[in-house]
Design an enzyme around this catalytic site. Sequence first.
Site, PDB file in Angstrom:
ATOM      1  N   GLU A 159       0.943  -1.152   0.422  1.00 54.99           N
ATOM      2  CA  GLU A 159      -0.007   0.318  -0.475  1.00 54.99           C
ATOM      3  C   GLU A 159       0.473   1.397   0.350  1.00 54.99           C
ATOM      4  OE1 GLU A 159      -2.549  -0.224   3.504  1.00 54.99           O
ATOM      5  OE2 GLU A 159      -3.518  -1.988   2.419  1.00 54.99           O
ATOM      6  N   ASN A 202       2.295  -5.021  -3.325  1.00 52.88           N
ATOM      7  CA  ASN A 202       0.092  -5.623  -3.058  1.00 52.88           C
ATOM      8  C   ASN A 202      -0.246  -4.051  -3.179  1.00 52.88           C
ATOM      9  OD1 ASN A 202      -1.124  -7.917  -2.235  1.00 52.88           O
ATOM     10  ND2 ASN A 202      -1.115  -7.162  -0.331  1.00 52.88           N
ATOM     11  N   HIS A 241      -9.924  -5.770  -2.600  1.00 48.43           N
ATOM     12  CA  HIS A 241     -11.448  -5.720  -1.545  1.00 48.43           C
ATOM     13  C   HIS A 241     -12.293  -5.239  -1.861  1.00 48.43           C
ATOM     14  CE1 HIS A 241      -8.928  -7.443   1.746  1.00 48.43           C
ATOM     15  NE2 HIS A 241      -7.903  -6.478   1.884  1.00 48.43           N
ATOM     16  N   GLU A 276      -5.945 -11.218  -1.295  1.00 45.96           N
ATOM     17  CA  GLU A 276      -6.853 -10.741   0.296  1.00 45.96           C
ATOM     18  C   GLU A 276      -8.522 -10.135  -0.444  1.00 45.96           C
ATOM     19  OE1 GLU A 276      -5.521  -6.799   2.222  1.00 45.96           O
ATOM     20  OE2 GLU A 276      -3.700  -7.338   1.984  1.00 45.96           O
ATOM     21  N   ASP A 278     -12.206 -10.376  -0.041  1.00 42.91           N
ATOM     22  CA  ASP A 278     -13.683 -10.116  -0.548  1.00 42.91           C
ATOM     23  C   ASP A 278     -14.506  -9.013  -1.534  1.00 42.91           C
ATOM     24  OD1 ASP A 278     -12.985  -7.545   0.740  1.00 42.91           O
ATOM     25  OD2 ASP A 278     -12.280  -8.774   2.660  1.00 42.91           O
TER      26      ASP A 278
HETATM   27  O1  9MR Z   1      -7.459  -7.808   8.663  1.00 41.48           O
HETATM   28  C1  9MR Z   1      -6.754  -6.890   9.471  1.00 41.48           C
HETATM   29  C2  9MR Z   1      -7.086  -6.229  11.157  1.00 41.48           C
HETATM   30  O2  9MR Z   1      -7.096  -7.333  11.422  1.00 41.48           O
HETATM   31  C3  9MR Z   1      -6.677  -5.909  10.817  1.00 41.48           C
HETATM   32  O3  9MR Z   1      -6.956  -4.584  12.494  1.00 41.48           O
HETATM   33  C4  9MR Z   1      -5.721  -4.476  10.173  1.00 41.48           C
HETATM   34  C5  9MR Z   1      -5.381  -2.747  10.528  1.00 41.48           C
HETATM   35  O4  9MR Z   1      -4.518  -2.628   9.990  1.00 41.48           O
HETATM   36  O5  9MR Z   1      -5.711  -4.886   8.988  1.00 41.48           O
HETATM   37  C6  9MR Z   1      -6.238  -6.277   8.003  1.00 41.48           C
HETATM   38  O6  9MR Z   1      -5.489  -6.367   7.355  1.00 41.48           O
HETATM   39  C7  9MR Z   1      -5.032  -5.797   6.131  1.00 41.48           C
HETATM   40  C8  9MR Z   1      -4.714  -6.153   5.494  1.00 41.48           C
HETATM   41  O7  9MR Z   1      -2.895  -6.228   6.260  1.00 41.48           O
HETATM   42  C9  9MR Z   1      -4.031  -5.101   4.450  1.00 41.48           C
HETATM   43  N1  9MR Z   1      -4.818  -5.032   3.657  1.00 41.48           N
HETATM   44  C10 9MR Z   1      -5.957  -4.742   3.843  1.00 41.48           C
HETATM   45  C11 9MR Z   1      -6.698  -5.853   5.193  1.00 41.48           C
HETATM   46  C12 9MR Z   1      -7.771  -4.893   5.427  1.00 41.48           C
HETATM   47  O8  9MR Z   1      -7.989  -4.156   6.386  1.00 41.48           O
END
Ligand code: 9MR
Length: 467
Positions: A159, A202, A241, A276, A278
Amino acid sequence: MKKTHALAGLVLSTALFGAGLTNAFAADETLRSLADKNGIYIGAILNSQWFGGGLPGNYEQIHKSQFNIVVAENEMKFDATEPQEGRFNYNNGDKMVRYAQQNGMRVRGHALAWHSQVPGWVNNYKNDKQKLLKVLKNHIQNVVGHWKGKVAEWDVVNEAISNNEPQWRTGSVWYQGIGPEFIDSAFVWAHAVDPDAELCYNDYNLEQGVNPKAKAGFLLEQVKRWVKNGIPIHCVGSQTHVEDTTTDKHFIGSPDSLRSLAKELAKLNVKLKITELDIGFKSGINVSKSDLERQGQTFRQYLDIILEEPNADTYLIWGVSDKWSWLGGLNRQKGLIYDDNLKPKPAFDSILVRLQTYEPPKDSAKADSTVKDSTTKDSTALDPGQSIKQFNAPNSLSLHVAGRTLFVTGLASKTTAKVDLLDLQGRPVYSTNCINGTVDLSNIAEGLYVVRVQNGSTNLTKRISIK
Ligand code: 9MR
């Protein structure tokens, strides 16, 4: 093994009637077994609750029987692995790696350089370029080194592009302190520690078009530059997402746009992975049965990219059940393929049927690159040995097996190629250097393998059968 005869009807009835179809298939046919057969990775995160032992037993049962690749929701991130400066904690990550090894799964590492989930102590060095370079390098060397040979691929940078305009994300501690070169450096450091790991950039919103105004367009220009400059990047992870576009007319993003990105990356010899996935609905709306069926079709369209594009190999979903999903925080709901009670949703059926019915083109050069509706396809049984998922980079490398010898042609003159033999879960079986275009396989057991040849910046991956 393949139950193709009844499938044309089943595909249609799935579209019409949705979930419940799973009962019509033999119990031994799972997403995992069908993904193996198609030469792709299909997976889901291990939710953070799993690490604390807080999930029901059938969660893990489903996870290991349906998926062949795994990634940790939070446990390999910077704040989890280096909570205090220089003091590393690998306990949870090790637990997942053991789980993956016991169950023959590939491991994805997520994520090394990211603006989020950075522990507080890093901010003590805000704007101190030399120190931040040392911090990031030390982190990458330790974490990648710890799991060398066990984590097959890493999100090296996550990101780093702004969400609003095509430019770097300027607010991160890494960007502010180091500048954009933290990105190039991160790839170089990771590669130096584990030259066999696949290294990805990513990000999200990459399914919104490949043009200079969209994130994917900006990224593509960077990938071109990285490749030109010899920065070791092997894959782009599209988080994907996304939201159902019928119930939210404002959501931009489509499988076709992501497919365009895959095709552009193929020209650069870089893979596309869905990392990732959804497909949520807005929170608060009443989600109907037909909404869930349409959601299943969208899951299938994204899967089509992974099945059909030669440089795409991974389909990873950000969760198993709607009950344990981060989506609530984004004001979305019901974005996964199992419901709150861990029962498969229509999306599960769509994926299963697509994996059942997919036939790789017999002559890939003539393959039609547009998305085809599986209901219109013929179904003939596949010889699993023929279901080759290979990424033919735009170069002349090729390989074939005759007897117990692997022949590699198209090597750049006077160069050596690195040849790796992996099992179908991506675990290394044998590695050697190929100098004269042949590799002796007489000590390798019979079976199906994936062979990867790397010759300079060119590589070729192909499934082979050793008899
Ligand atoms: O699913 C993850 C969540 O439990 C955490 O609180 C969050 C914190 O940033 O990160 C989520 O996972 C993220 C992933 O690491 C990067 N892309 C977006 C995902 C969803 O927010």
